[in-house]
Design a protein around this motif. Sequence first.
Motif, mmCIF file in Angstrom:
data_model
loop_
_atom_site.group_PDB
_atom_site.id
_atom_site.type_symbol
_atom_site.label_atom_id
_atom_site.label_comp_id
_atom_site.label_asym_id
_atom_site.label_seq_id
_atom_site.Cartn_x
_atom_site.Cartn_y
_atom_site.Cartn_z
ATOM 1 N N SER A 181 50.865 -12.221 -32.361
ATOM 2 C CA SER A 181 49.583 -11.688 -32.821
ATOM 3 C C SER A 181 48.581 -11.621 -31.686
ATOM 4 N N LEU A 182 48.962 -12.113 -30.500
ATOM 5 C CA LEU A 182 47.986 -12.283 -29.442
ATOM 6 C C LEU A 182 48.270 -11.466 -28.205
ATOM 7 N N LYS B 230 47.340 -3.697 -26.516
ATOM 8 C CA LYS B 230 46.444 -3.350 -27.621
ATOM 9 C C LYS B 230 47.207 -2.886 -28.867
ATOM 10 N N HIS C 22 48.672 -6.400 -30.724
ATOM 11 C CA HIS C 22 47.943 -7.537 -31.285
ATOM 12 C C HIS C 22 47.111 -7.123 -32.502
ATOM 13 N N ASN D 232 40.686 -5.720 -33.685
ATOM 14 C CA ASN D 232 39.591 -6.395 -32.998
ATOM 15 C C ASN D 232 38.701 -7.242 -33.904
ATOM 16 N N TYR E 221 40.446 -10.239 -33.939
ATOM 17 C CA TYR E 221 40.831 -10.743 -32.627
ATOM 18 C C TYR E 221 39.713 -11.566 -32.002
#
Lengths: 51, 243, 218
Positions: free
Chosen positions: B187-188, B192, B195, B198, B201
Amino acid sequence: MPDLGKYGDTVLSAYGVSIALLIVLVGLSLWRGRRVRSALAEVEERAKRNG
Amino acid sequence: MSLWEYANPRKFLTTSERLLPWFWGLAGLCLVAGLIWGFFFTPDEARQGATVKIIYLHVPAAMLAINAWIMMLVASLIWLVRRHHVSALAARAAAPIGAVMTLIALITGAIWGQPMWGTWWEWDPRLTSFLILFLFYLGYIALWQAIDNPDTAADLTSVLCLVGTVFALLSRYAVNFWNQGLHQGASLSLDKEEHVANVFYLPLLVCIAGFILLFVALVLYRTGTEIRARRMAALLARERAGA
Amino acid sequence: MIALLLRDLKLAFRAGGGFGLGLAFFLIVTVLVPLSVGPQTSLLALISPGILWLGALLANLLSLDRLLALDWEDGSLDLLATAPLPLEVALGIKAFAHWLTTGLPLVLAAPVLGVLLNLPTAGVSWVVISLLLGTPALSVIGTFGAALTVGLKRGGLLLSLLVLPLYVPTLIFGAEVSRRGAVGMDVTTPLLMLAGITAAAVALLPYASAAVLRVNLR
């Protein structure tokens, strides 16, 4: 309070358990740290007095 | 001035004493801000609904569960090579934190998995390897507690940590091979495309920073406790010998 | 070297050496499993490879605490440590003796006990091969665990807690070979992994065992 819909229990229990575990971890660390610190101070005091 | 100066217990204690308030404060700030941001001010995800909020605890805890072990590995190596006592004690101090983080990752994962996958527990590779990691932590902590002589304990646990690392990695690949999982991918990732979006994030990054700072603060504090406990044991032994 | 091997074997076969105990334990586990999960032969056939592996693993674990403890008590470990023979080699031989007295009998008993569990005939050879390849790793890992806990008074439980996680990769690949073999799937990958883990463990772990034993003898 945000609307968690039908997942309210799920999210809240996850937050509750995790935060409780973190608090227990920090609390136990601080508690043991304090105890050891005061015990050490006592022993060092005694060592100094006895020369 | 070199990094090794901090291997002196007294130097370590005074420096960590000065740094600790900052770490505690920043950790508290980041955790409170990140968790409040995540809990109150992020939207629900389309498929997962409100359960996506669990990510702010689950992912940082899982990251630290692994990184705490890596830190123990490095500290053990330093102890074995350079015989700095602070290093061995830092490894000892980190182990229970890593175990708790593993536990948090497992529990939040189970709670999250229940509505999403329809089951509390699934023998998915990631879940299984975390459970195995938890067992490694337990063994490591138990070995520290079982041995009286501190130097012997430091040596034995260091070797166990090295051997355990190899076997933990092997288990990870074995488990991957053994069962294909339900767990989603990274997930990290910095990529772009891969993951999470935003909105999730950014608060997640704050939470991760909070967890890392908390880990550093706890390790510094607990290492200080171990150093004092060791010094106290030495003084008491001298007292008994003198009496 | 050979004298050490023979001595260990002789001690194991002598009364109280615990040679038969592992086998008896293995037998008991395979009897208890059908009693606990029910007598359906189709279910037993499905899980029999896993049970045989688990039984072998536990039987192996059971005999670990006497691997070094007796020599520790009568002081012969100190002699071994100061002998011209490198401690690494000595521990390798002790692990080999442990395998000959515990692992090998389990391998030979597995097909017989497989009958009790309704193991499919196609699986028998794979169970034997996987155990043959995997049990040496169990003995070597167990020697490491025994060396870690040898100085402790009540090390038995701790020993299991330390050793069982290390058994995980061997167990997974070993049971996978048996499981796939029993249903006629391709076994090449897990078989190679199993053999690789055993080879690496046999080659490297005696160094770790010797290192921790030296610490404990200090």
